[in-house]
Scaffold this motif. Structure first.
Motif, short mmCIF file in Angstrom:
data_model
loop_
_atom_site.label_atom_id
_atom_site.label_comp_id
_atom_site.label_asym_id
_atom_site.label_seq_id
_atom_site.Cartn_x
_atom_site.Cartn_y
_atom_site.Cartn_z
N MET A 43 1.03 -0.87 0.03
CA MET A 43 -0.11 -0.39 -0.16
C MET A 43 0.99 1.27 -0.17
N ILE A 44 1.65 1.45 1.53
CA ILE A 44 2.49 2.68 1.39
C ILE A 44 3.61 2.53 -0.07
N ASP A 45 3.79 1.62 -1.42
CA ASP A 45 4.58 1.81 -2.32
C ASP A 45 3.54 2.34 -3.81
N GLN A 46 2.36 1.79 -3.07
CA GLN A 46 1.15 2.83 -4.54
C GLN A 46 1.24 3.83 -4.05
N VAL A 47 0.58 4.61 -2.86
CA VAL A 47 0.76 5.55 -2.35
C VAL A 47 1.97 6.89 -2.79
N LEU A 48 3.36 6.15 -2.44
CA LEU A 48 4.73 6.73 -2.86
C LEU A 48 4.46 6.88 -4.80
N GLY A 49 3.73 5.93 -5.22
CA GLY A 49 3.93 5.46 -6.68
C GLY A 49 3.18 6.60 -7.44
N TRP A 50 2.13 6.83 -6.65
CA TRP A 50 0.87 8.06 -7.46
C TRP A 50 1.42 8.92 -6.83
N ILE A 51 2.30 9.82 -6.16
CA ILE A 51 2.87 10.88 -5.22
C ILE A 51 3.50 11.31 -6.98
N MET A 52 4.79 9.86 -7.18
CA MET A 52 5.75 10.22 -7.46
C MET A 52 5.87 10.83 -8.97
N MET A 53 4.28 9.47 -9.25
CA MET A 53 4.14 10.04 -11.22
C MET A 53 3.24 11.82 -11.12
N THR A 54 2.29 11.64 -10.64
CA THR A 54 1.60 13.03 -10.21
C THR A 54 2.76 13.58 -9.96
N LEU A 55 3.53 14.60 -8.53
CA LEU A 55 4.29 15.24 -8.86
C LEU A 55 4.82 15.46 -10.24
N GLY A 56 4.81 14.45 -11.11
CA GLY A 56 6.65 14.62 -12.13
C GLY A 56 5.72 14.65 -13.12
N ALA A 57 4.77 14.54 -12.97
CA ALA A 57 3.52 15.11 -14.13
C ALA A 57 3.49 16.79 -14.35
N CYS A 58 3.46 17.19 -13.26
CA CYS A 58 2.83 18.49 -12.93
C CYS A 58 4.24 19.34 -13.43
N ALA A 59 5.38 18.70 -12.71
CA ALA A 59 6.29 19.26 -13.56
C ALA A 59 6.84 19.53 -14.33
N ILE A 60 7.35 18.48 -15.26
CA ILE A 60 7.41 18.32 -16.37
C ILE A 60 6.37 19.63 -17.16
N GLY A 61 5.20 19.34 -17.41
CA GLY A 61 4.69 20.13 -17.66
C GLY A 61 4.17 21.29 -17.82
N LEU A 62 4.97 22.04 -15.83
CA LEU A 62 4.47 23.17 -15.21
C LEU A 62 5.97 24.04 -16.41
N TRP A 63 6.56 22.96 -16.40
CA TRP A 63 7.87 23.35 -16.58
C TRP A 63 8.39 24.08 -18.89
N LEU A 64 7.73 22.88 -18.93
CA LEU A 64 7.48 22.83 -19.90
C LEU A 64 6.54 24.57 -21.10
N TRP A 65 5.46 24.91 -19.97
CA TRP A 65 4.75 25.70 -19.50
C TRP A 65 5.33 27.63 -19.23
N SER A 66 6.57 26.75 -18.18
CA SER A 66 7.52 28.15 -18.10
C SER A 66 7.64 28.02 -19.54
#
Length: 399
Positions: free
Chosen positions: A1-24
């Motif tokens: 369960m911990i791995d799944q939660v951390l995985g979703w956090i990683m993927m969500t933040l990673g996707a947001c970071a890439i999108g925000l960087w491209l927008w910047s």
């Protein structure tokens, strides 16, 4: 369960970071040099987090302000003086790229935490991401991504809405390729994914790969409660002699398995079995005739009896007589006129078997040891081969 939660956090933040960087990047400052950067402030201002993401502490628009005698422009807001080259360009004031960097660091931290917790670098990946990557070269059989996906399927840790997509990927491992062991693993996974794997397996019946078709047919035979026309048509193909074909060892005994399955569902496949008795393949003709006999199909009897009789006769096919004899017997008394043609055969074995079968059909109360015409010894398994089931009669054969 911990791995799944951390995985979703990683993927969500990673996707947001890439999108925000491209927008910047798309909004980089490309305007005039006209804004006041302000001056250095007290060190305590660094404790104010919003100031980290802002450009300039003043940001006064100095457009049109003339330089003084010293060549510097004086800001009417903060009173600081700057050369024009030191002013800031117009554009977005907030450093969104820096926020993207912070999000990327947090995403990496979540991934590392999951890696440390589970010992596998793929554990932070959400199942959806693993399914998408498994359809790329990065997720081919043998890669860590595919191994992680397989582990989750076996452990039942995959959301059910992904089953069909996973089955569409895994079913290709049934095909004849250079990877050893992937077909057996794929069969295990497809069983776990049933019934969502049914569509992928049925589609594989039409793929031009004998190994995958045979394996998919076997899975559908064991998992589907009622056979479809496609399953029965593919099962008929398994009656053919495929010894010596590529990857033949993956299809051992497929013909005997098909024989039992077709007999079980004979009313649904009777026409297919009768058509198979006209095949150009000796094994397929023989097994189709045997199925017809054990089913007691008098409609196909006229085609089956000559085929079975040729296998009762002494020939070079090991063990075929002990399967052909009970098949002839199962036609019942209706077969006596057809069997009478062979009572004067020059082949001693054929003549003896036919006379014994006719006597047993005419006098059903007699047992094998009470008949005047004794049954030739066809097998070491029993004195009465006519009593054997189709599975027992073919149990030591390797079709």
């Amino acid at each position: 369960m911990i791995d799944q939660v951390l995985g979703w956090i990683m993927m969500t933040l990673g996707a947001c970071a890439i999108g925000l960087w491209l927008w910047s990047v798309s909004r980089l400052s490309k305007g005039e040099i006209r804004h006041c950067p302000g001056g250095p402030e007290h060190w305590s201002s660094w404790l104010h987090l919003p100031s980290w993401f802002k450009r300039g502490s003043c940001w006064q628009d100095l457009h049109g302000v003339p330089p003084g005698a010293n060549g510097k422009i004086r800001c009417p807001e903060c009173g600081k003086q700057f050369y024009r080259r030191d002013l800031l360009r117009s554009g977005p004031r907030f450093r969104t790229w820096l926020l993207a960097g912070v999000m990327a660091i947090l995403a990496i931290s979540a991934g590392v935490g999951s890696w440390i917790h589970s010992g596998r670098w793929t554990s932070p990946f959400p199942s959806m991401a693993l399914v998408m990557l498994s359809n790329s070269p990065a997720g081919e059989y043998g890669t860590e991504i595919r191994r992680e996906l397989n582990r989750r399927v076996i452990d039942g840790k995959i959301p059910s809405y992904l089953y069909e997509a996973i089955a569409g990927t895994v079913v290709s491992d049934l095909r004849d390729d250079q990877d050893r062991g992937n077909a057996q693993l794929a069969m295990r996974l497809l069983r776990s994914l049933w019934p969502d794997s049914r569509a992928a397996l049925e589609q594989e019946l039409h793929f031009n790969d004998p190994q995958s078709r045979t394996l998919a047919t076997g899975l559908l035979q064991s998992l589907a409660s009622v056979p479809t026309a496609e399953i029965l048509e593919s099962t008929i193909k398994d009656l053919r002699d495929d010894s010596g074909a590529p990857a033949w060892y993956m299809r051992q005994r497929n013909a005997l398995s098909a024989t039992g399955y077709l007999l079980r569902w004979y009313p649904e496949c009777a026409e297919l079995v009768r058509s198979a008795m006209h095949s150009d393949d000796i094994q397929q003709r023989f097994l189709a005739a045997a199925i017809c006999g054990f089913a007691g199909d008098t409609e196909g009897m006229h085609q089956a009896v000559p085929i079975l009789a040729s296998h009762v006769a002494d020939n070079d096919y090991w063990g075929d007589a002990k399967l052909a004899a009970p098949a002839l017997y199962r036609f019942g008394p209706a077969a006596i006129p057809l069997l009478g043609r062979y009572t004067a055969s020059r082949d001693k074995q054929l003549r003896g078997v036919v006379l014994h079968i006719i006597e047993r059909l005419e006098y059903p109360e007699k047992t094998w040891d009470q008949c005047t015409n004794r049954m030739p010894r066809l097998t070491q398994l029993t004195h009465d081969p006519l009593s054997m089931s189709i599975g027992f009669a073919s149990g030591d054969m390797y079709f």
